[in-house]
Write a protein that holds these residues in place. Structure first.
Motif, PDB file in Angstrom:
ATOM      1  N   THR A  60      -6.257  11.238  -6.760  1.00 44.42           N
ATOM      2  CA  THR A  60      -4.789  11.222  -6.731  1.00 44.42           C
ATOM      3  C   THR A  60      -4.241  11.795  -8.042  1.00 44.42           C
ATOM      4  O   THR A  60      -3.215  12.466  -8.043  1.00 44.42           O
ATOM      5  CB  THR A  60      -4.217   9.814  -6.488  1.00 44.42           C
ATOM      6  OG1 THR A  60      -4.571   8.945  -7.563  1.00 44.42           O
ATOM      7  CG2 THR A  60      -4.706   9.225  -5.173  1.00 44.42           C
ATOM      8  N   VAL A 113      -6.274   4.603 -12.617  1.00 43.32           N
ATOM      9  CA  VAL A 113      -6.272   3.343 -11.868  1.00 43.32           C
ATOM     10  C   VAL A 113      -6.022   2.154 -12.799  1.00 43.32           C
ATOM     11  O   VAL A 113      -5.295   1.222 -12.446  1.00 43.32           O
ATOM     12  CB  VAL A 113      -7.563   3.178 -11.020  1.00 43.32           C
ATOM     13  CG1 VAL A 113      -8.787   3.006 -11.872  1.00 43.32           C
ATOM     14  CG2 VAL A 113      -7.425   2.040 -10.030  1.00 43.32           C
ATOM     15  N   ILE A 171       0.265   3.647  -3.231  1.00 48.88           N
ATOM     16  CA  ILE A 171      -0.341   4.969  -3.097  1.00 48.88           C
ATOM     17  C   ILE A 171       0.677   6.067  -3.396  1.00 48.88           C
ATOM     18  O   ILE A 171       0.347   7.079  -4.024  1.00 48.88           O
ATOM     19  CB  ILE A 171      -1.026   5.118  -1.728  1.00 48.88           C
ATOM     20  CG1 ILE A 171      -2.237   4.168  -1.680  1.00 48.88           C
ATOM     21  CG2 ILE A 171      -1.450   6.564  -1.472  1.00 48.88           C
ATOM     22  CD1 ILE A 171      -2.922   4.048  -0.337  1.00 48.88           C
ATOM     23  N   ASP A 225       0.828  -1.211   0.000  1.00 43.36           N
ATOM     24  CA  ASP A 225       0.000   0.000   0.000  1.00 43.36           C
ATOM     25  C   ASP A 225       0.861   1.260   0.000  1.00 43.36           C
ATOM     26  O   ASP A 225       0.560   2.226  -0.702  1.00 43.36           O
ATOM     27  CB  ASP A 225      -0.920   0.034   1.226  1.00 43.36           C
ATOM     28  CG  ASP A 225      -2.042  -0.989   1.176  1.00 43.36           C
ATOM     29  OD1 ASP A 225      -2.272  -1.581   0.102  1.00 43.36           O
ATOM     30  OD2 ASP A 225      -2.684  -1.191   2.221  1.00 43.36           O
ATOM     31  N   ARG A 262      -8.150  -0.482  -1.572  1.00 44.07           N
ATOM     32  CA  ARG A 262      -7.002  -0.140  -0.726  1.00 44.07           C
ATOM     33  C   ARG A 262      -6.873   1.376  -0.559  1.00 44.07           C
ATOM     34  O   ARG A 262      -6.598   1.866   0.535  1.00 44.07           O
ATOM     35  CB  ARG A 262      -5.698  -0.708  -1.299  1.00 44.07           C
ATOM     36  CG  ARG A 262      -5.615  -2.223  -1.352  1.00 44.07           C
ATOM     37  CD  ARG A 262      -5.984  -2.924  -0.061  1.00 44.07           C
ATOM     38  NE  ARG A 262      -5.146  -2.497   1.067  1.00 44.07           N
ATOM     39  CZ  ARG A 262      -5.470  -2.701   2.357  1.00 44.07           C
ATOM     40  NH1 ARG A 262      -6.584  -3.305   2.669  1.00 44.07           N
ATOM     41  NH2 ARG A 262      -4.664  -2.292   3.309  1.00 44.07           N
ATOM     42  N   VAL A 263      -7.102   2.116  -1.638  1.00 43.73           N
ATOM     43  CA  VAL A 263      -7.015   3.573  -1.560  1.00 43.73           C
ATOM     44  C   VAL A 263      -8.115   4.099  -0.642  1.00 43.73           C
ATOM     45  O   VAL A 263      -7.857   4.929   0.242  1.00 43.73           O
ATOM     46  CB  VAL A 263      -7.083   4.209  -2.968  1.00 43.73           C
ATOM     47  CG1 VAL A 263      -7.256   5.721  -2.884  1.00 43.73           C
ATOM     48  CG2 VAL A 263      -5.829   3.855  -3.765  1.00 43.73           C
ATOM     49  N   LYS A 264      -9.342   3.616  -0.816  1.00 46.07           N
ATOM     50  CA  LYS A 264     -10.450   4.054   0.044  1.00 46.07           C
ATOM     51  C   LYS A 264     -10.175   3.705   1.506  1.00 46.07           C
ATOM     52  O   LYS A 264     -10.498   4.479   2.406  1.00 46.07           O
ATOM     53  CB  LYS A 264     -11.771   3.424  -0.413  1.00 46.07           C
ATOM     54  CG  LYS A 264     -12.459   4.173  -1.516  1.00 46.07           C
ATOM     55  CD  LYS A 264     -12.840   5.576  -1.059  1.00 46.07           C
ATOM     56  CE  LYS A 264     -13.867   6.204  -1.944  1.00 46.07           C
ATOM     57  NZ  LYS A 264     -14.173   7.583  -1.538  1.00 46.07           N
ATOM     58  N   PHE A 318       0.800   6.258  -7.115  1.00 47.38           N
ATOM     59  CA  PHE A 318      -0.394   6.955  -7.587  1.00 47.38           C
ATOM     60  C   PHE A 318      -0.224   8.470  -7.495  1.00 47.38           C
ATOM     61  O   PHE A 318      -0.440   9.196  -8.458  1.00 47.38           O
ATOM     62  CB  PHE A 318      -1.582   6.568  -6.707  1.00 47.38           C
ATOM     63  CG  PHE A 318      -2.726   5.937  -7.425  1.00 47.38           C
ATOM     64  CD1 PHE A 318      -2.978   6.171  -8.760  1.00 47.38           C
ATOM     65  CD2 PHE A 318      -3.583   5.111  -6.734  1.00 47.38           C
ATOM     66  CE1 PHE A 318      -4.056   5.585  -9.403  1.00 47.38           C
ATOM     67  CE2 PHE A 318      -4.667   4.521  -7.362  1.00 47.38           C
ATOM     68  CZ  PHE A 318      -4.894   4.762  -8.688  1.00 47.38           C
ATOM     69  N   TRP A 351      -7.290   3.572   3.030  1.00 48.69           N
ATOM     70  CA  TRP A 351      -6.324   4.526   3.587  1.00 48.69           C
ATOM     71  C   TRP A 351      -6.891   5.928   3.692  1.00 48.69           C
ATOM     72  O   TRP A 351      -6.607   6.647   4.657  1.00 48.69           O
ATOM     73  CB  TRP A 351      -5.014   4.497   2.794  1.00 48.69           C
ATOM     74  CG  TRP A 351      -4.233   3.301   3.217  1.00 48.69           C
ATOM     75  CD1 TRP A 351      -4.094   2.123   2.539  1.00 48.69           C
ATOM     76  CD2 TRP A 351      -3.544   3.138   4.456  1.00 48.69           C
ATOM     77  NE1 TRP A 351      -3.353   1.236   3.287  1.00 48.69           N
ATOM     78  CE2 TRP A 351      -3.003   1.835   4.464  1.00 48.69           C
ATOM     79  CE3 TRP A 351      -3.333   3.948   5.561  1.00 48.69           C
ATOM     80  CZ2 TRP A 351      -2.259   1.343   5.530  1.00 48.69           C
ATOM     81  CZ3 TRP A 351      -2.597   3.463   6.630  1.00 48.69           C
ATOM     82  CH2 TRP A 351      -2.077   2.167   6.597  1.00 48.69           C
ATOM     83  N   ARG A 403      -8.841   0.297  -5.813  1.00 50.26           N
ATOM     84  CA  ARG A 403      -9.796   1.274  -5.265  1.00 50.26           C
ATOM     85  C   ARG A 403     -10.105   0.984  -3.796  1.00 50.26           C
ATOM     86  O   ARG A 403     -10.197   1.906  -2.983  1.00 50.26           O
ATOM     87  CB  ARG A 403     -11.082   1.287  -6.090  1.00 50.26           C
ATOM     88  CG  ARG A 403     -10.947   1.988  -7.410  1.00 50.26           C
ATOM     89  CD  ARG A 403     -12.303   2.101  -8.124  1.00 50.26           C
ATOM     90  NE  ARG A 403     -12.135   2.768  -9.391  1.00 50.26           N
ATOM     91  CZ  ARG A 403     -12.013   2.143 -10.557  1.00 50.26           C
ATOM     92  NH1 ARG A 403     -12.059   0.819 -10.622  1.00 50.26           N
ATOM     93  NH2 ARG A 403     -11.846   2.830 -11.661  1.00 50.26           N
ATOM     94  N   CYS A 428      -9.606   7.322  -6.117  1.00 50.69           N
ATOM     95  CA  CYS A 428      -8.366   7.089  -6.863  1.00 50.69           C
ATOM     96  C   CYS A 428      -8.132   8.209  -7.865  1.00 50.69           C
ATOM     97  O   CYS A 428      -7.004   8.662  -8.048  1.00 50.69           O
ATOM     98  CB  CYS A 428      -8.424   5.753  -7.607  1.00 50.69           C
ATOM     99  SG  CYS A 428      -8.247   4.326  -6.543  1.00 50.69           S
TER     100      CYS A 428
END
Length: 181
Positions: A143, A47, A37, A33, A124-126, A40, A128, A122, A140
């Motif tokens: 970013t 994405v 990220i 992660d 994993r990003v959400k 990103f 965090w 998506r 995403c």
């Protein structure tokens, strides 16, 4: 898009989680992660572009997007910090995560040892963004907006930003100018 303070808070939280995972020798998803990220936010990739990256798409100073929007191929020039970060990730990928770093291997692999899906990225990003108490509307794609807006704010010329972002039109890139004024 994310403010500089929000980005720094996100990076700090990711770093803490990665360090804890390394110390405890578990929860390696946090290591992935951290790099995912960071990539990103430091490249402005879509994405789908991030999900399809292979190890061989990373050269020492750039990333090659093989199949961008509209099926276009492009090169994303990387900052020195991003170059260093991705080199560190490749070492971590091999030594700690036990993943292949052959040219055709996915750059970011899921816990199932396959390409991350766009849905998986998506999630994993959400995760965090939520963990860092960032506004729910961020995604995403935020970013990407962050990357472009921060480049423009830093005074990078629009032609370079357009090329890195993969915009067909300079007009699309210039829309981000109002955000940073």
């Amino acid at each position: 898009f994310l403010s500089t303070d929000q980005v720094q808070h996100l990076y700090s939280s990711l770093k803490d989680a990665m360090d804890l995972a390394l110390h405890r020798n578990k929860n390696f998803v946090h290591i992935r992660d951290f790099y995912l990220i960071h990539t990103f936010l430091e490249t402005g990739l879509r994405v789908s572009e991030l999900a399809s990256l292979k190890v061989g798409d990373f050269q020492s100073k750039s990333l090659t997007i093989q199949n961008g929007k509209g099926g276009k191929k492009r090169t994303v020039i990387l900052s020195l910090a991003t170059q260093k970060m991705l080199k560190q990730f490749l070492k971590m990928k091999k030594q700690v995560l036990g993943e292949s770093i052959t040219r055709d291997s996915p750059l970011f692999m899921s816990e199932r040892k396959d390409h991350y899906s766009t849905r998986g990225i998506r999630k994993r990003v959400k995760f965090w963004f939520s963990r860092c108490n960032l506004p729910e509307h961020l995604s995403c794609h935020s970013t990407r907006h962050t990357y472009i807006s921060h480049l423009i704010a830093a005074g990078v010329d629009l032609q370079t930003v357009r090329a890195n972002a993969g915009h067909a039109s300079l007009g699309t890139t210039s829309l981000y100018g109002h955000v940073v004024k």
